[in-house]
Write a protein that holds these residues in place. Structure first.
Motif, short mmCIF file in Angstrom:
data_model
loop_
_atom_site.label_atom_id
_atom_site.label_comp_id
_atom_site.label_asym_id
_atom_site.label_seq_id
_atom_site.Cartn_x
_atom_site.Cartn_y
_atom_site.Cartn_z
N ASN A 98 39.71 39.02 51.79
CA ASN A 98 40.69 39.61 50.88
C ASN A 98 41.49 38.54 50.15
O ASN A 98 42.68 38.69 49.93
CB ASN A 98 41.62 40.54 51.66
CG ASN A 98 42.23 41.61 50.78
OD1 ASN A 98 41.64 42.03 49.80
ND2 ASN A 98 43.44 42.02 51.13
N ASP A 100 43.19 36.41 47.34
CA ASP A 100 43.66 36.63 45.97
C ASP A 100 43.16 35.54 45.04
O ASP A 100 42.86 35.80 43.87
CB ASP A 100 45.20 36.65 45.95
CG ASP A 100 45.77 37.81 46.74
OD1 ASP A 100 45.50 38.95 46.36
OD2 ASP A 100 46.47 37.56 47.73
N PHE A 149 32.18 35.96 45.78
CA PHE A 149 31.81 37.37 45.85
C PHE A 149 32.03 37.95 47.25
O PHE A 149 32.25 39.15 47.41
CB PHE A 149 30.35 37.57 45.42
CG PHE A 149 30.17 37.51 43.92
CD1 PHE A 149 30.76 38.46 43.10
CD2 PHE A 149 29.42 36.51 43.35
CE1 PHE A 149 30.60 38.41 41.72
CE2 PHE A 149 29.26 36.44 41.97
CZ PHE A 149 29.85 37.40 41.15
N SER A 153 39.17 39.34 46.94
CA SER A 153 39.49 40.76 46.88
C SER A 153 38.96 41.33 45.56
O SER A 153 38.49 40.59 44.69
CB SER A 153 41.00 40.97 46.96
OG SER A 153 41.61 40.55 45.75
N SER A 154 39.08 42.62 45.39
CA SER A 154 38.59 43.28 44.18
C SER A 154 39.34 42.82 42.93
O SER A 154 38.86 42.98 41.81
CB SER A 154 38.70 44.80 44.31
OG SER A 154 40.04 45.18 44.55
N GLU A 155 40.53 42.24 43.12
CA GLU A 155 41.33 41.71 42.02
C GLU A 155 41.36 40.18 42.05
O GLU A 155 42.17 39.56 41.35
CB GLU A 155 42.76 42.25 42.10
CG GLU A 155 42.88 43.77 42.06
CD GLU A 155 42.50 44.34 40.71
OE1 GLU A 155 42.82 43.71 39.69
OE2 GLU A 155 41.86 45.42 40.70
N TYR A 179 30.92 37.40 36.87
CA TYR A 179 32.38 37.30 36.82
C TYR A 179 32.87 37.80 35.45
O TYR A 179 32.12 37.79 34.48
CB TYR A 179 32.84 35.86 37.05
CG TYR A 179 32.85 35.48 38.52
CD1 TYR A 179 33.99 35.65 39.30
CD2 TYR A 179 31.71 34.95 39.13
CE1 TYR A 179 34.00 35.31 40.65
CE2 TYR A 179 31.71 34.62 40.47
CZ TYR A 179 32.87 34.80 41.22
OH TYR A 179 32.88 34.47 42.56
N CYS A 198 37.57 36.08 36.90
CA CYS A 198 38.00 37.20 37.73
C CYS A 198 36.77 37.93 38.29
O CYS A 198 35.71 37.95 37.67
CB CYS A 198 38.84 38.19 36.93
SG CYS A 198 40.31 37.45 36.18
N ILE A 199 36.94 38.52 39.45
CA ILE A 199 35.87 39.33 40.03
C ILE A 199 35.59 40.52 39.13
O ILE A 199 36.48 41.10 38.56
CB ILE A 199 36.29 39.83 41.45
CG1 ILE A 199 36.13 38.71 42.47
CG2 ILE A 199 35.47 41.04 41.87
CD1 ILE A 199 34.70 38.36 42.84
#
Length: 199
Positions: A98, A100, A149, A153-155, A179, A198-199
């Motif tokens: 997770n 950031d 990956f 986290s998703s953000e 990305y 960013c992811i």
């Protein structure tokens, strides 16, 4: 503190720290890959006191320097010995899933560029922290991006310091990998020095 086991921090690396702190004021977990003296991780730990900052390096001697700097400067970074290219996921993997931010200023100078470098760099700074093969200049970026990956986290966001000769290629690679919002950012010397994705 720096010695022969770590790179001497450059002013543009300070810009990278400022960018991350400005864009991620509420970050809870940051990972610095290839920390060297610890300058990036420790600075982020001081600037973002509510954030947990972790860092790794392949060099046990570099980690000794980083830990001394961490203690002396009153930061709270946790360090681990890791080879980025053969990264071993920790047993408590859930804690690492997770992130950031992943930040890295990895080796990015090609062997063929060595001839044009100042002797003070070649004689005093560790080659393992400087050089990559001519035939694989994005070696560390591609490996870290793949880890992203799994770990971000998703953000989550990636921040790299890059060889200005390969900034465009790093961006293309990250776009090809999936990305988003990939940016190439200039430093104070007007060199294309940082990449954000960013992811």
């Amino acid at each position: 503190e720096v010695n022969q086991h770590v790179l001497i921090p450059r002013p543009e690396t300070e810009e990278l720290v400022e960018l991350i702190a400005k864009e991620n004021p509420k970050a809870k977990l940051i990972f610095d890959m290839g920390t060297g003296s610890g300058c990036i991780a420790i600075s982020l730990s001081k600037k973002l006191p509510d954030c947990e900052v972790r860092a790794c390096d392949i060099s046990a001697e570099a980690l000794k320097v980083a830990r001394r700097n961490n203690k002396r400067l009153g930061a709270s970074v946790s360090f681990e010995k890791q080879n980025i290219l053969k990264y071993k996921f920790p047993a408590n993997l859930e804690e690492m899933l997770n992130l950031d931010v992943i930040v890295s200023n990895p080796p990015y100078i090609t062997e063929s560029e060595k001839a044009g470098m100042d002797p003070n760099v070649l004689e005093w700074e560790p080659a393992t922290a400087l050089f990559v093969p001519d035939d694989d200049p994005l070696l560390f970026y591609s490996c870290i991006a793949e880890l992203g990956f799994f770990l971000l986290s998703s953000e989550g966001k990636l921040y790299f310091e890059v060889n200005q000769a390969y900034g465009k290629e790093v961006c293309e690679m990250l776009n090809d990998m999936g990305y988003s919002r990939v940016r190439l950012i200039k430093d104070m010397f007007n060199n294309k020095r940082f990449v954000k994705a960013c992811i």
